[in-house]
Design an enzyme around this catalytic site. Structure first.
Site, PDB file in Angstrom:
ATOM      1  N   GLU A  78       2.982 -41.147  52.611  1.00 51.53           N
ATOM      2  CA  GLU A  78       3.253 -42.350  52.331  1.00 51.53           C
ATOM      3  C   GLU A  78       3.297 -43.448  53.383  1.00 51.53           C
ATOM      4  O   GLU A  78       4.132 -44.265  53.312  1.00 51.53           O
ATOM      5  CB  GLU A  78       4.209 -42.593  51.263  1.00 51.53           C
ATOM      6  CG  GLU A  78       4.211 -41.554  50.211  1.00 51.53           C
ATOM      7  CD  GLU A  78       5.108 -41.119  49.000  1.00 51.53           C
ATOM      8  OE1 GLU A  78       6.318 -42.067  49.174  1.00 51.53           O
ATOM      9  OE2 GLU A  78       5.215 -40.364  48.179  1.00 51.53           O
TER      10      GLU A  78
ATOM     11  N   ASN B 259      -0.531 -37.626  53.859  1.00 51.14           N
ATOM     12  CA  ASN B 259      -0.430 -37.390  52.296  1.00 51.14           C
ATOM     13  C   ASN B 259      -0.010 -38.898  51.736  1.00 51.14           C
ATOM     14  O   ASN B 259       0.964 -39.214  52.066  1.00 51.14           O
ATOM     15  CB  ASN B 259       0.615 -36.164  51.926  1.00 51.14           C
ATOM     16  CG  ASN B 259       0.715 -35.840  50.731  1.00 51.14           C
ATOM     17  OD1 ASN B 259      -0.135 -35.295  50.106  1.00 51.14           O
ATOM     18  ND2 ASN B 259       1.932 -35.602  50.293  1.00 51.14           N
TER      19      ASN B 259
ATOM     20  N   HIS C 297      -0.234 -38.324  41.308  1.00 45.50           N
ATOM     21  CA  HIS C 297       0.830 -38.389  40.415  1.00 45.50           C
ATOM     22  C   HIS C 297       0.162 -39.437  39.388  1.00 45.50           C
ATOM     23  O   HIS C 297       0.129 -40.565  39.620  1.00 45.50           O
ATOM     24  CB  HIS C 297       1.987 -38.975  40.994  1.00 45.50           C
ATOM     25  CG  HIS C 297       2.842 -37.987  41.720  1.00 45.50           C
ATOM     26  ND1 HIS C 297       3.379 -36.815  41.278  1.00 45.50           N
ATOM     27  CD2 HIS C 297       3.157 -38.110  43.066  1.00 45.50           C
ATOM     28  CE1 HIS C 297       4.309 -36.368  42.154  1.00 45.50           C
ATOM     29  NE2 HIS C 297       3.973 -36.840  43.286  1.00 45.50           N
TER      30      HIS C 297
ATOM     31  N   GLU D 220       0.484 -32.975  44.621  1.00 46.58           N
ATOM     32  CA  GLU D 220       1.777 -33.118  43.988  1.00 46.58           C
ATOM     33  C   GLU D 220       1.151 -33.288  42.515  1.00 46.58           C
ATOM     34  O   GLU D 220       1.798 -34.390  41.920  1.00 46.58           O
ATOM     35  CB  GLU D 220       2.616 -34.142  44.564  1.00 46.58           C
ATOM     36  CG  GLU D 220       2.837 -34.048  45.969  1.00 46.58           C
ATOM     37  CD  GLU D 220       4.044 -35.069  46.186  1.00 46.58           C
ATOM     38  OE1 GLU D 220       4.401 -35.906  45.861  1.00 46.58           O
ATOM     39  OE2 GLU D 220       4.166 -35.252  47.616  1.00 46.58           O
TER      40      GLU D 220
ATOM     41  N   ASP E 257       0.627 -34.266  38.829  1.00 43.55           N
ATOM     42  CA  ASP E 257       1.253 -34.293  37.430  1.00 43.55           C
ATOM     43  C   ASP E 257       0.508 -35.342  36.497  1.00 43.55           C
ATOM     44  O   ASP E 257       0.214 -36.400  37.305  1.00 43.55           O
ATOM     45  CB  ASP E 257       2.785 -34.170  37.423  1.00 43.55           C
ATOM     46  CG  ASP E 257       3.500 -35.312  38.423  1.00 43.55           C
ATOM     47  OD1 ASP E 257       2.751 -36.243  38.720  1.00 43.55           O
ATOM     48  OD2 ASP E 257       4.637 -35.167  38.647  1.00 43.55           O
TER      49      ASP E 257
HETATM   50  O1  9MR Z   1      10.691 -34.424  43.560  1.00 46.17           O
HETATM   51  C1  9MR Z   1      11.187 -35.061  44.484  1.00 46.17           C
HETATM   52  C2  9MR Z   1      12.666 -35.445  43.722  1.00 46.17           C
HETATM   53  O2  9MR Z   1      13.461 -34.128  43.365  1.00 46.17           O
HETATM   54  C3  9MR Z   1      13.128 -36.388  44.747  1.00 46.17           C
HETATM   55  O3  9MR Z   1      14.638 -36.833  43.876  1.00 46.17           O
HETATM   56  C4  9MR Z   1      12.584 -37.466  45.010  1.00 46.17           C
HETATM   57  C5  9MR Z   1      13.358 -38.317  45.741  1.00 46.17           C
HETATM   58  O4  9MR Z   1      12.441 -39.198  46.620  1.00 46.17           O
HETATM   59  O5  9MR Z   1      11.191 -37.014  45.673  1.00 46.17           O
HETATM   60  C6  9MR Z   1      10.341 -36.372  44.934  1.00 46.17           C
HETATM   61  O6  9MR Z   1       9.340 -35.934  45.391  1.00 46.17           O
HETATM   62  C7  9MR Z   1       8.302 -36.731  45.941  1.00 46.17           C
HETATM   63  C8  9MR Z   1       7.514 -36.425  47.046  1.00 46.17           C
HETATM   64  O7  9MR Z   1       8.613 -35.710  48.001  1.00 46.17           O
HETATM   65  C9  9MR Z   1       6.677 -37.323  47.559  1.00 46.17           C
HETATM   66  N1  9MR Z   1       5.787 -37.733  46.561  1.00 46.17           N
HETATM   67  C10 9MR Z   1       6.645 -38.292  45.525  1.00 46.17           C
HETATM   68  C11 9MR Z   1       7.479 -37.197  44.768  1.00 46.17           C
HETATM   69  C12 9MR Z   1       8.275 -37.565  43.550  1.00 46.17           C
HETATM   70  O8  9MR Z   1       8.895 -38.697  43.804  1.00 46.17           O
END
Ligand code: 9MR
Length: 361
Positions: free
Chosen positions: A167, A208, A244, A273, A275
């Site tokens: 990101e 990513n 997402h 990722e 969903d």
């Molecule tokens: O799934 C992850 C969640 O449990 C955490 O609270 C969150 C914190 O920022 O991060 C989530 O995973 C993220 C991933 O690392 C990067 N892309 C977005 C995902 C969803 O927020």
């Protein structure tokens, strides 16, 4: 529990075959069941066209035994949701903690799943010592190098890919104003990739991000950056599109063409990722729309030879990051809270099966 509660037709045949074998007292009946059952999993279908189908998992979810069991049978790959991130792996400067990441690697190895490493460098989930410090460029460069070198070395041979930088772009295609960008300028991305490569010559190195599935300013910025990195001889192997998605925003514009143009740079592309959330409550029409979108997303990946795999960000609505982050939204995954298939499971499976037939024929 080896099969999802709602059996597919193939699953029912497998059960019948097992019962027959069992009645005959045939040795190896369990192995036969296992193979026949596994022939119906998303990962087996994906493997038939040379891909993997994975799911993220967060450590506490491993204690949910039915969930962890199904993860272990249905998927070929997993990504730790949190415990390979910087705050988890280097909670104090120079003090590394791999307990959480190792737990997932051990689980994955015991189930025969491969692991995607996520993530070495991100503006979120950084440890307090890093964000609250004031660093010169030289100091931060050495902190970043040390972090990447340690983590990649620890997981060498245990993860097949790393999201090296996560990101790093804004929606308008400019660099995100993270601590790394502010202190080091844009060159930190190439440095991070080179340090990762030096620590593990074989692991696949990815950038990513989210909202890069469609064509547009953000994916254009990655296209330009990756082209430049390649021209400069910087090691980069893949581009991860998080995917997402949300019903209310529709299908990403020109997704297949967008995947293709990154592949044409000589890269692997992965949906990392996936969903597809919706505004709650669910109803049959929304679930059907979601299923259609999951099928089309899967098709978009499978239409590109170098789209190497798909990972859903958790596989069941029982464990999902969405409800707390987007209040009133959720139901984003192909299995429901009771680990039952939703219509999306069938469209994903159908898409994978069609690609497998195409490959064969
Ligand atoms: O799934 C992850 C969640 O449990 C955490 O609270 C969150 C914190 O920022 O991060 C989530 O995973 C993220 C991933 O690392 C990067 N892309 C977005 C995902 C969803 O927020």
């Amino acid at each position: 529990m080896r099969t999802p509660p709602r059996r597919t037709r193939a699953g029912a045949y497998a059960l019948a075959a097992t019962l027959l074998l069992g009645l005959a007292g045939a040795p190896g009946a369990d192995a036969a069941t296992d193979r026949r059952h596994r022939a119906t999993t998303l990962d087996d279908l994906a493997q038939k066209s040379g891909r993997y189908f994975g799911s993220a998992v967060d450590n506490p979810e491993l204690a949910d035994t039915p969930y962890a069991d199904l993860l272990g049978t249905e998927f070929g790959s997993t990504t730790p949701g949190n415990t390979m991130k910087w705050e988890a792996t280097e909670p104090q400067r120079g003090v590394f903690n791999y307990a959480g990441g190792d737990e997932i690697v051990n689980y994955a190895q015991s189930k025969g799943l491969s692991v995607r490493g996520h993530t070495l460098l991100w503006h979120n989930q950084l440890p307090g010592w890093l964000t609250s410090g004031t660093w010169t460029a030289d100091e931060l460069r050495s902190i970043l190098k040390n972090h990447i070198t340690n983590v990649v070395t620890h997981y060498k041979g245990k993860v097949f890919a790393w999201d090296v930088a996560n990101e790093i772009m804004n929606e308008d295609g400019t660099y995100r104003d993270s601590i790394f960008y502010k202190t080091l300028g844009p060159g930190y991305v190439a440095d991070a990739l080179r340090w990762a490569r030096a620590a593990d010559p074989k692991v696949k190195l990815y950038l990513n991000d989210y909202n890069v599935e469609a064509t547009g300013a953000k994916s254009d910025a990655y296209y330009t950056l990756i082209k430049r990195l390649k021209a400069d001889g910087v090691p980069i192997d893949g581009f991860g599109m998080q995917a997402h998605l949300a019903l209310q925003y529709g299908f990403p514009n020109q997704m297949q063409q967008n995947i293709q143009r990154f592949a044409d740079l000589g890269l692997d592309v992965a949906l990392t990722e996936l969903d597809i959330r919706m505004i709650l409550p669910t109803d049959p029409a929304k679930l059907a729309q979601q299923a259609d979108m999951y099928g089309r997303v899967t098709d978009a990946c499978l239409a590109v030879r170098r789209c190497v795999g798909i990972t859903v960000w958790g596989y069941s609505d029982r464990h999902s990051w969405i409800p707390p982050v987007f209040p009133g939204e959720g139901a984003a995954l192909p299995w429901d809270e009771n680990l039952q298939h939703k219509p999306a499971y069938d469209t994903i499976a159908a898409s994978l099966a069609a690609a497998a037939r195409k490959k064969k024929g």
